[in-house]
Motif scaffolding. Sequence first.
Motif, PDB file in Angstrom:
ATOM      1  N   GLY A   1      41.397  29.850  43.187  1.00 38.66           N
ATOM      2  CA  GLY A   1      41.642  29.721  41.782  1.00 38.66           C
ATOM      3  C   GLY A   1      42.692  30.606  41.161  1.00 38.66           C
ATOM      4  N   PRO A   2      42.505  30.958  39.893  1.00 42.00           N
ATOM      5  CA  PRO A   2      41.275  30.787  39.109  1.00 42.00           C
ATOM      6  C   PRO A   2      41.012  29.334  38.722  1.00 42.00           C
ATOM      7  CG  PRO A   2      43.026  31.615  37.711  1.00 42.00           C
ATOM      8  CD  PRO A   2      43.571  31.600  39.101  1.00 42.00           C
ATOM      9  N   PHE A   3      39.735  29.023  38.533  1.00 38.86           N
ATOM     10  CA  PHE A   3      39.347  27.705  38.064  1.00 38.86           C
ATOM     11  C   PHE A   3      39.338  27.717  36.541  1.00 38.86           C
ATOM     12  CE2 PHE A   3      37.010  27.880  42.217  1.00 38.86           C
ATOM     13  CZ  PHE A   3      37.798  26.929  42.860  1.00 38.86           C
ATOM     14  N   ILE A   4      40.125  26.840  35.950  1.00 41.56           N
ATOM     15  CA  ILE A   4      40.191  26.715  34.488  1.00 41.56           C
ATOM     16  C   ILE A   4      40.234  25.226  34.178  1.00 41.56           C
ATOM     17  CG2 ILE A   4      41.548  27.208  32.408  1.00 41.56           C
ATOM     18  CD1 ILE A   4      42.709  29.637  33.878  1.00 41.56           C
ATOM     19  N   ARG A   5      39.204  24.724  33.472  1.00 46.93           N
ATOM     20  CA  ARG A   5      39.179  23.294  33.188  1.00 46.93           C
ATOM     21  C   ARG A   5      38.395  23.004  31.906  1.00 46.93           C
ATOM     22  NH1 ARG A   5      36.115  24.135  37.958  1.00 46.93           N
ATOM     23  NH2 ARG A   5      33.892  23.627  37.709  1.00 46.93           N
ATOM     24  N   PRO A   6      38.767  21.943  31.188  1.00 49.55           N
ATOM     25  CA  PRO A   6      38.114  21.593  29.926  1.00 49.55           C
ATOM     26  C   PRO A   6      36.919  20.672  30.122  1.00 49.55           C
ATOM     27  CG  PRO A   6      40.009  20.179  30.265  1.00 49.55           C
ATOM     28  CD  PRO A   6      39.952  21.124  31.447  1.00 49.55           C
ATOM     29  N   SER A   7      36.321  20.269  29.000  1.00 54.61           N
ATOM     30  CA  SER A   7      35.095  19.470  29.016  1.00 54.61           C
ATOM     31  C   SER A   7      35.204  18.229  29.891  1.00 54.61           C
ATOM     32  CB  SER A   7      34.735  19.030  27.596  1.00 54.61           C
ATOM     33  OG  SER A   7      34.293  20.104  26.820  1.00 54.61           O
ATOM     34  N   ALA A   8      36.358  17.563  29.845  1.00 54.18           N
ATOM     35  CA  ALA A   8      36.505  16.300  30.563  1.00 54.18           C
ATOM     36  C   ALA A   8      36.299  16.467  32.060  1.00 54.18           C
ATOM     37  CB  ALA A   8      37.886  15.694  30.293  1.00 54.18           C
ATOM     38  N   ARG A   9      36.498  17.687  32.566  1.00 51.08           N
ATOM     39  CA  ARG A   9      36.348  17.927  34.002  1.00 51.08           C
ATOM     40  C   ARG A   9      35.368  19.059  34.279  1.00 51.08           C
ATOM     41  NH1 ARG A   9      40.585  19.794  36.560  1.00 51.08           N
ATOM     42  NH2 ARG A   9      41.857  20.366  34.780  1.00 51.08           N
ATOM     43  N   LEU A  10      34.437  19.251  33.378  1.00 50.60           N
ATOM     44  CA  LEU A  10      33.514  20.379  33.497  1.00 50.60           C
ATOM     45  C   LEU A  10      32.727  20.342  34.797  1.00 50.60           C
ATOM     46  CD1 LEU A  10      32.445  22.873  31.982  1.00 50.60           C
ATOM     47  CD2 LEU A  10      30.676  21.404  30.988  1.00 50.60           C
ATOM     48  N   GLY A  11      32.335  19.152  35.230  1.00 52.18           N
ATOM     49  CA  GLY A  11      31.503  19.032  36.417  1.00 52.18           C
ATOM     50  C   GLY A  11      32.266  18.978  37.729  1.00 52.18           C
TER      51      GLY A  11
ATOM     52  N   GLU B   1      33.592  20.686  40.438  1.00 56.24           N
ATOM     53  CA  GLU B   1      33.338  22.051  40.893  1.00 56.24           C
ATOM     54  C   GLU B   1      34.592  22.815  41.302  1.00 56.24           C
ATOM     55  OE1 GLU B   1      30.677  23.879  40.969  1.00 56.24           O
ATOM     56  OE2 GLU B   1      28.996  22.518  40.673  1.00 56.24           O
ATOM     57  N   HIS B   2      35.537  22.175  41.962  1.00 60.41           N
ATOM     58  CA  HIS B   2      36.642  22.926  42.541  1.00 60.41           C
ATOM     59  C   HIS B   2      37.996  22.338  42.161  1.00 60.41           C
ATOM     60  CE1 HIS B   2      33.246  24.070  45.291  1.00 60.41           C
ATOM     61  NE2 HIS B   2      33.696  25.237  44.900  1.00 60.41           N
ATOM     62  N   THR B   3      38.158  21.991  40.862  1.00 58.44           N
ATOM     63  CA  THR B   3      39.475  21.652  40.341  1.00 58.44           C
ATOM     64  C   THR B   3      39.862  22.694  39.295  1.00 58.44           C
ATOM     65  OG1 THR B   3      38.632  20.221  38.564  1.00 58.44           O
ATOM     66  CG2 THR B   3      39.059  19.191  40.700  1.00 58.44           C
ATOM     67  N   THR B   4      41.156  22.777  39.019  1.00 58.27           N
ATOM     68  CA  THR B   4      41.617  23.820  38.115  1.00 58.27           C
ATOM     69  C   THR B   4      42.717  23.284  37.207  1.00 58.27           C
ATOM     70  OG1 THR B   4      42.310  26.137  38.014  1.00 58.27           O
ATOM     71  CG2 THR B   4      43.234  24.811  39.813  1.00 58.27           C
ATOM     72  N   TRP B   5      43.515  24.168  36.605  1.00 55.31           N
ATOM     73  CA  TRP B   5      44.460  23.762  35.567  1.00 55.31           C
ATOM     74  C   TRP B   5      45.450  22.708  36.071  1.00 55.31           C
ATOM     75  CZ3 TRP B   5      45.191  28.143  38.481  1.00 55.31           C
ATOM     76  CH2 TRP B   5      46.445  28.316  39.075  1.00 55.31           C
ATOM     77  N   ARG B   6      45.846  21.802  35.144  1.00 55.58           N
ATOM     78  CA  ARG B   6      46.840  20.796  35.501  1.00 55.58           C
ATOM     79  C   ARG B   6      47.666  20.352  34.292  1.00 55.58           C
ATOM     80  NH1 ARG B   6      42.711  15.852  37.135  1.00 55.58           N
ATOM     81  NH2 ARG B   6      42.250  15.106  35.023  1.00 55.58           N
ATOM     82  N   GLY B   7      47.692  21.157  33.236  1.00 56.20           N
ATOM     83  CA  GLY B   7      48.548  20.850  32.095  1.00 56.20           C
ATOM     84  C   GLY B   7      47.862  20.132  30.963  1.00 56.20           C
ATOM     85  N   GLU B   8      46.552  20.125  30.927  1.00 56.99           N
ATOM     86  CA  GLU B   8      45.826  19.445  29.850  1.00 56.99           C
ATOM     87  C   GLU B   8      45.827  20.290  28.570  1.00 56.99           C
ATOM     88  OE1 GLU B   8      42.356  16.968  32.059  1.00 56.99           O
ATOM     89  OE2 GLU B   8      42.554  19.073  32.611  1.00 56.99           O
ATOM     90  N   ARG B   9      45.740  19.632  27.450  1.00 61.56           N
ATOM     91  CA  ARG B   9      45.676  20.292  26.145  1.00 61.56           C
ATOM     92  C   ARG B   9      44.220  20.370  25.691  1.00 61.56           C
ATOM     93  NH1 ARG B   9      50.437  22.849  24.628  1.00 61.56           N
ATOM     94  NH2 ARG B   9      52.147  21.710  25.606  1.00 61.56           N
TER      95      ARG B   9
ATOM     96  N   ARG C   1      39.567  20.641  19.776  1.00 56.40           N
ATOM     97  CA  ARG C   1      38.492  21.334  19.071  1.00 56.40           C
ATOM     98  C   ARG C   1      37.146  20.852  19.612  1.00 56.40           C
ATOM     99  NH1 ARG C   1      37.841  24.449  14.694  1.00 56.40           N
ATOM    100  NH2 ARG C   1      35.872  24.345  13.536  1.00 56.40           N
ATOM    101  N   GLY C   2      36.270  21.797  19.898  1.00 58.99           N
ATOM    102  CA  GLY C   2      34.959  21.464  20.440  1.00 58.99           C
ATOM    103  C   GLY C   2      34.917  21.406  21.956  1.00 58.99           C
ATOM    104  N   ASP C   3      36.083  21.541  22.612  1.00 57.23           N
ATOM    105  CA  ASP C   3      36.101  21.537  24.074  1.00 57.23           C
ATOM    106  C   ASP C   3      35.314  22.724  24.630  1.00 57.23           C
ATOM    107  OD1 ASP C   3      37.311  19.341  25.207  1.00 57.23           O
ATOM    108  OD2 ASP C   3      39.309  20.225  25.323  1.00 57.23           O
ATOM    109  N   ALA C   4      34.588  22.465  25.693  1.00 56.61           N
ATOM    110  CA  ALA C   4      34.056  23.550  26.518  1.00 56.61           C
ATOM    111  C   ALA C   4      35.106  23.858  27.577  1.00 56.61           C
ATOM    112  CB  ALA C   4      32.748  23.133  27.166  1.00 56.61           C
ATOM    113  N   VAL C   5      35.472  25.112  27.693  1.00 59.50           N
ATOM    114  CA  VAL C   5      36.465  25.521  28.694  1.00 59.50           C
ATOM    115  C   VAL C   5      35.767  26.383  29.738  1.00 59.50           C
ATOM    116  CG1 VAL C   5      38.657  26.654  29.128  1.00 59.50           C
ATOM    117  CG2 VAL C   5      38.277  25.460  26.956  1.00 59.50           C
ATOM    118  N   PHE C   6      35.819  25.924  30.973  1.00 58.00           N
ATOM    119  CA  PHE C   6      35.201  26.623  32.092  1.00 58.00           C
ATOM    120  C   PHE C   6      36.219  27.562  32.715  1.00 58.00           C
ATOM    121  CE2 PHE C   6      34.366  27.015  36.623  1.00 58.00           C
ATOM    122  CZ  PHE C   6      33.015  27.283  36.680  1.00 58.00           C
ATOM    123  N   LEU C   7      35.818  28.817  32.909  1.00 57.01           N
ATOM    124  CA  LEU C   7      36.677  29.827  33.521  1.00 57.01           C
ATOM    125  C   LEU C   7      35.908  30.479  34.665  1.00 57.01           C
ATOM    126  CD1 LEU C   7      37.679  31.575  30.188  1.00 57.01           C
ATOM    127  CD2 LEU C   7      39.187  30.075  31.483  1.00 57.01           C
ATOM    128  N   GLU C   8      36.477  30.457  35.856  1.00 58.92           N
ATOM    129  CA  GLU C   8      35.886  31.170  36.990  1.00 58.92           C
ATOM    130  C   GLU C   8      37.032  31.858  37.727  1.00 58.92           C
ATOM    131  OE1 GLU C   8      32.167  30.426  40.012  1.00 58.92           O
ATOM    132  OE2 GLU C   8      33.599  28.802  39.743  1.00 58.92           O
TER     133      GLU C   8
END
Length: 392
Positions: free
Chosen positions: A209-219, A221-229, A232-239
Amino acid sequence: MPDAPPVPAFPPEDYADRLARLRAAMAAAGLDALVVAVPENICWLTGLDHWGFFACHMLLVPREGEMLLVARAMERITVAAQVLNAGFRGHADGEDPALHAAEGLTELGLAEARLGIELASLFLTPRIADSLRARLPRAAWADASGMIERLRRVQSPAEQAHTRAAARAAAAGTAAAIAALRVGGSDREAAAECHRAMILAGSEYPGFGPFIRPSARLGEEHTTWRGERFRRGDAVFLEVAGSVARYQAPMGRLVYLGEGPPGLDRSAALAAEGMAAIVAALRPGATAGAVYAAWHAVAAAAGLDRYHRHHCGYLVGLGFPPSWTGGAGVTGLAPGSELVLEAGMAVHAHSWFTGMGEGTGLADFFISDCVLIGETGAEVLTGDAPVTPLVG
């Protein structure tokens, strides 16, 4: 900015002690020599720390005498600079590494010996392993996977110092990533700030990683940033994991942008309570299964007795990509695990309350920290990073 650790990362007497412990384990298993092919194990025994492990390395460890490292010939300069306790046998690209390992074992008088081999290595391919065994048909072969990993589980005080430094870097990277989150911002911005802060705080490249992903990809497990915006209201996962002298210290947070869903406060409180239960249960002599049970008791008390995770954390330490778990496997704090915990073990502890379906009244929330088990209890090493459900 922290000073770089020395290379090799430990004094010669540390490597001598590790080798002596391994040879005692080999003797107990009835092995005359061991073919070590896991990068973390080679590093633990010799101090070799480089990217060249993508091509199979084999460290030949006899019960007596000097070790011999078999790798690509082009790695000779790196090995000479870093490895002080083993000889080197290089092979050209296109040559079979097994040929050189077999010749090395023969020269050591071990062609008909009882030989262990780390078949669980990600980098010892079946072709190389089969070739090696075929070239020494009179040897008695045994799968010795896990022998060194068991010796590595408990970190020395010097190893713990590297883990602590890695944890400080992970906390700095996580805090910087959270500070960079904004509605309309990109996950690339968060990743860039995370990397910058973590590296300046002393981290090398981590195992993941680091693993950083928004609500649309919260589940995922092992994907990370790819240029998404972010919206408001998004859950942002950080590992995030810091890494110093290859010692990994992971941690994680889940943060909502601007506003959170109903039930977030309760979820956050349960996650914090669950983490406190894990930390309290991480004591020498406890089993990994008992730690999981302590976390699950928090869920059950909240009426979620049927909610289970595959584990509530796992052991961490020396690690190379492609993971921070220290090799091909995961030693988890899993339900029913009989693994006995010891002082000096480091754990990536998780308190998840996510994906539980409808009717729970809870929102997704997650906390994880790197925790070190001490003689009388556990210490959270990444506690400086913010724990906040909402930002922006």
